[in-house]
Design a protein around this motif. Structure first.
Motif, PDB file in Angstrom:
ATOM      1  N   GLU A 122       0.831  -1.198   0.000  1.00 20.20           N
ATOM      2  CA  GLU A 122       0.000   0.000   0.000  1.00 20.20           C
ATOM      3  C   GLU A 122       0.867   1.251   0.000  1.00 20.20           C
ATOM      4  O   GLU A 122       1.965   1.273   0.547  1.00 20.20           O
ATOM      5  CB  GLU A 122      -0.885   0.017   1.255  1.00 20.20           C
ATOM      6  N   LYS A 151      -0.015   7.140   1.481  1.00 18.40           N
ATOM      7  CA  LYS A 151      -1.244   7.927   1.568  1.00 18.40           C
ATOM      8  C   LYS A 151      -2.389   7.082   2.097  1.00 18.40           C
ATOM      9  O   LYS A 151      -3.181   7.511   2.917  1.00 18.40           O
ATOM     10  CB  LYS A 151      -1.596   8.483   0.186  1.00 18.40           C
ATOM     11  N   THR A 152      -2.484   5.817   1.648  1.00 23.65           N
ATOM     12  CA  THR A 152      -3.540   4.932   2.124  1.00 23.65           C
ATOM     13  C   THR A 152      -3.367   4.604   3.587  1.00 23.65           C
ATOM     14  O   THR A 152      -4.310   4.582   4.365  1.00 23.65           O
ATOM     15  CB  THR A 152      -3.545   3.639   1.287  1.00 23.65           C
ATOM     16  N   ARG A 166      -4.427   7.478   5.743  1.00 24.84           N
ATOM     17  CA  ARG A 166      -5.878   7.635   5.814  1.00 24.84           C
ATOM     18  C   ARG A 166      -6.486   6.730   6.879  1.00 24.84           C
ATOM     19  O   ARG A 166      -7.373   7.125   7.632  1.00 24.84           O
ATOM     20  CB  ARG A 166      -6.498   7.314   4.438  1.00 24.84           C
ATOM     21  N   GLU A 221     -16.381   0.795  -3.519  1.00 23.75           N
ATOM     22  CA  GLU A 221     -16.822   2.169  -3.327  1.00 23.75           C
ATOM     23  C   GLU A 221     -18.263   2.359  -3.797  1.00 23.75           C
ATOM     24  O   GLU A 221     -19.069   3.007  -3.102  1.00 23.75           O
ATOM     25  CB  GLU A 221     -15.893   3.143  -4.064  1.00 23.75           C
ATOM     26  N   THR A 276     -11.234  -2.529  -4.295  1.00 26.16           N
ATOM     27  CA  THR A 276     -11.257  -1.121  -3.952  1.00 26.16           C
ATOM     28  C   THR A 276     -10.212  -0.372  -4.762  1.00 26.16           C
ATOM     29  O   THR A 276      -9.161  -0.940  -5.111  1.00 26.16           O
ATOM     30  CB  THR A 276     -10.997  -0.910  -2.446  1.00 26.16           C
ATOM     31  N   GLU A 277     -10.492   0.874  -5.061  1.00 31.03           N
ATOM     32  CA  GLU A 277      -9.570   1.694  -5.840  1.00 31.03           C
ATOM     33  C   GLU A 277      -8.453   2.279  -4.980  1.00 31.03           C
ATOM     34  O   GLU A 277      -7.564   2.951  -5.498  1.00 31.03           O
ATOM     35  CB  GLU A 277     -10.342   2.839  -6.512  1.00 31.03           C
ATOM     36  N   ALA A 278      -8.491   2.014  -3.672  1.00 28.88           N
ATOM     37  CA  ALA A 278      -7.492   2.587  -2.777  1.00 28.88           C
ATOM     38  C   ALA A 278      -6.110   1.988  -2.991  1.00 28.88           C
ATOM     39  O   ALA A 278      -5.102   2.625  -2.678  1.00 28.88           O
ATOM     40  CB  ALA A 278      -7.921   2.394  -1.323  1.00 28.88           C
ATOM     41  N   GLU A 316      -7.877  -5.382   2.423  1.00 30.63           N
ATOM     42  CA  GLU A 316      -8.291  -3.980   2.414  1.00 30.63           C
ATOM     43  C   GLU A 316      -9.805  -3.845   2.361  1.00 30.63           C
ATOM     44  O   GLU A 316     -10.397  -3.029   3.078  1.00 30.63           O
ATOM     45  CB  GLU A 316      -7.658  -3.270   1.215  1.00 30.63           C
ATOM     46  N   ARG A 366     -12.277  -2.127   5.164  1.00 27.90           N
ATOM     47  CA  ARG A 366     -13.182  -1.014   4.822  1.00 27.90           C
ATOM     48  C   ARG A 366     -14.625  -1.358   5.194  1.00 27.90           C
ATOM     49  O   ARG A 366     -15.367  -0.503   5.705  1.00 27.90           O
ATOM     50  CB  ARG A 366     -13.081  -0.719   3.325  1.00 27.90           C
TER      51      ARG A 366
END
Length: 460
Positions: A39, A42-43, A46, A152, A176-178, A191, A195
């Motif tokens: 990952e 940034k992820t 978050r 999402e 997920t697009e993360a 992931e 979520r």
């Protein structure tokens, strides 16, 4: 954003390595390392910020209130969940392909009636879901369905619909697009599960996620998936039989020893409220190698039919085969039978089967297993009105078992005339159980395997 890097993770224990390894140095499993993309920072940041500002509290200052539960209108599922579905919980349902996971999930949502529910499938189209729902013939007035693989978009749909129960089928088909990883990879599964858990807890909406299993029979994906969820349910059974078993392997809101039994039919799954009547054959009289055992799963007693076949070995090495019973325990019981009773089975094949496709782990059926093997070996049928209950020790003694009163009551309810139980527990029976049992069923105490065999085997 930092450049994505590749690492290799063991799907069994979660150990990480910079390169592909054949054997995991941590857990010792072979061929479990899979590639995943690390990952980005940034992820990670978050998720670090989403934990909130929760302050520690003293244990005595926390108010302990009973969890409110949703009645699923399904007695077997409620029993396994511990009394119903807890709002905000995350339940993982696993099982073999075609065993009926999607059917069970869709049928449960349709049984909820006036509650608003949502079924998101990444495997089937909405038309396929419609055809399945018509076959189940339930109440689909407040059931919303969607064919979507983006997490999402699924969560956005949940926010819009505001359902009371959500099913995602399956966790391996959504992404997920993360993170930059293919759908179904270890990192995507981990992931997405994280979520969904965060969303369920913050919105207080219970989620069912359906998971695949691998060729070894365990849930596919990273082991952390089972740690993330609140409850892990295993839906199992032989597809050649009509019965399905629902077990809880993990449950933060209830016991893991409960058992749910279903019958697979053309119009869906039917709850089996009294499995004893369905698992016992009416044509067992006069047949050797059949014994009836009083078993308990959780707090639920039921009688099962133990079948054994002993024959001369056709090859040099005799076979030992068991279906629905632990093969290693069978070998131990056969050794007890040879050492303590004197029956030689070294040159004979022994086949054992638990009728109905069930898999039973209750040690109280040991005595019934030995009785069935001995009956088949001597070709002498056992009394059809007798059932057995007792754990067998290595010295040939009959050891006490739990919930003996419930076992006696179940045998009495089904019309059995006699039940053999450990002698130590006869004196512990309460007066009410003795009085009720004495009217319709004879409770026979046995201390050793040889004592039980003398009562069961009577040559003409």
């Amino acid at each position: 954003m930092a450049k994505a890097t590749i690492q290799y993770v063991c799907s069994s224990c979660g150990a990480k390595a910079p390169q592909m390894l054949g054997r995991c140095p941590v857990c010792g499993e072979w061929g479990t390392y899979e590639e995943e993309i690390v990952e980005s920072r940034k992820t990670k940041d978050r998720f670090a910020q989403s934990s909130g500002n929760a302050q520690p509290k003293r244990l005595q200052d926390v108010e302990a209130t009973e969890e409110m539960r949703i009645d699923m209108q399904n007695g077997e599922l409620n029993r396994v969940l511990g009394g119903g579905l807890v709002p905000g919980s995350l339940v993982l349902l696993g099982g073999e392909p075609g065993i009926g996971k999607s059917t069970l999930a869709l049928q449960v949502l349709m049984q909820l009636g006036e509650r608003k529910t949502f079924y998101a499938s990444g495997e089937e189209s909405v038309r396929q879901l419609k055809l399945r729902a018509e076959r189940l013939a339930g109440n689909a007035e407040n059931l919303y369905i969607s064919s979507e693989t983006s997490l999402e978009r699924i969560l956005d749909q949940v926010k819009e619909i505001e359902p009371e129960v959500v099913v995602i089928d399956s966790i391996q088909t959504i992404g997920t697009e993360a993170i930059e990883a293919s759908i179904g990879s270890l990192s995507q599964v981990r992931e997405c599960a994280a979520r969904i858990l965060e969303f369920a807890k913050t919105r207080n909406i219970p989620f069912f996620i359906i998971g695949h299993i691998n060729k070894e029979g365990s849930l596919a994906g990273p082991k952390v998936l089972e740690h993330i969820v609140d409850t892990v349910l295993q839906f199992e059974g032989d597809q050649q039989y009509m019965y399905r078993i629902l077990r809880a392997q993990k449950n933060r809101f209830g016991s893991t020893s409960e058992l749910g039994i279903y019958e697979m039919r053309q119009d869906g799954l039917r709850e089996v409220s009294n499995p004893s009547e369905l698992l016992l054959s009416t044509a067992r009289e006069g047949l050797s190698g059949i014994a009836i055992a009083a078993a308990v799963e959780g707090v639920r007693p039921f009688l099962i039919e133990v079948q054994a076949l002993v024959s001369s070995a056709a090859y040099g090495t005799p076979q030992r085969s068991s279906t629905g019973f632990d093969g290693r325990r069978l070998n131990m019981l056969l050794a007890v039978l040879e050492k303590r009773v004197g029956f030689k089975l070294l040159q004979k094949d022994v086949f054992l089967n638990i009728a109905g496709g069930l898999r039973v782990q209750d040690p109280a059926i040991d005595l019934a297993v030995l009785a069935a093997v001995l009956s088949s070996n001597m070709d002498i049928p056992l009394d059809a009105g007798t059932c057995l209950c007792g754990e067998v020790g290595l010295a040939g003694e009959i050891r006490p078992v739990n919930r003996i009163e419930q076992r006696i009551q179940e045998a009495q309810k089904l019309g059995f005339k006699r039940i053999l139980i450990p002698a130590e527990q006869v004196e512990r029976l309460d007066a009410r159980t003795r009085r009720n049992a004495g009217e319709t069923i004879e409770v026979v105490p046995v201390r050793k395997v040889t004592d039980a065999f003398r009562l069961l085997i009577k040559k003409d």
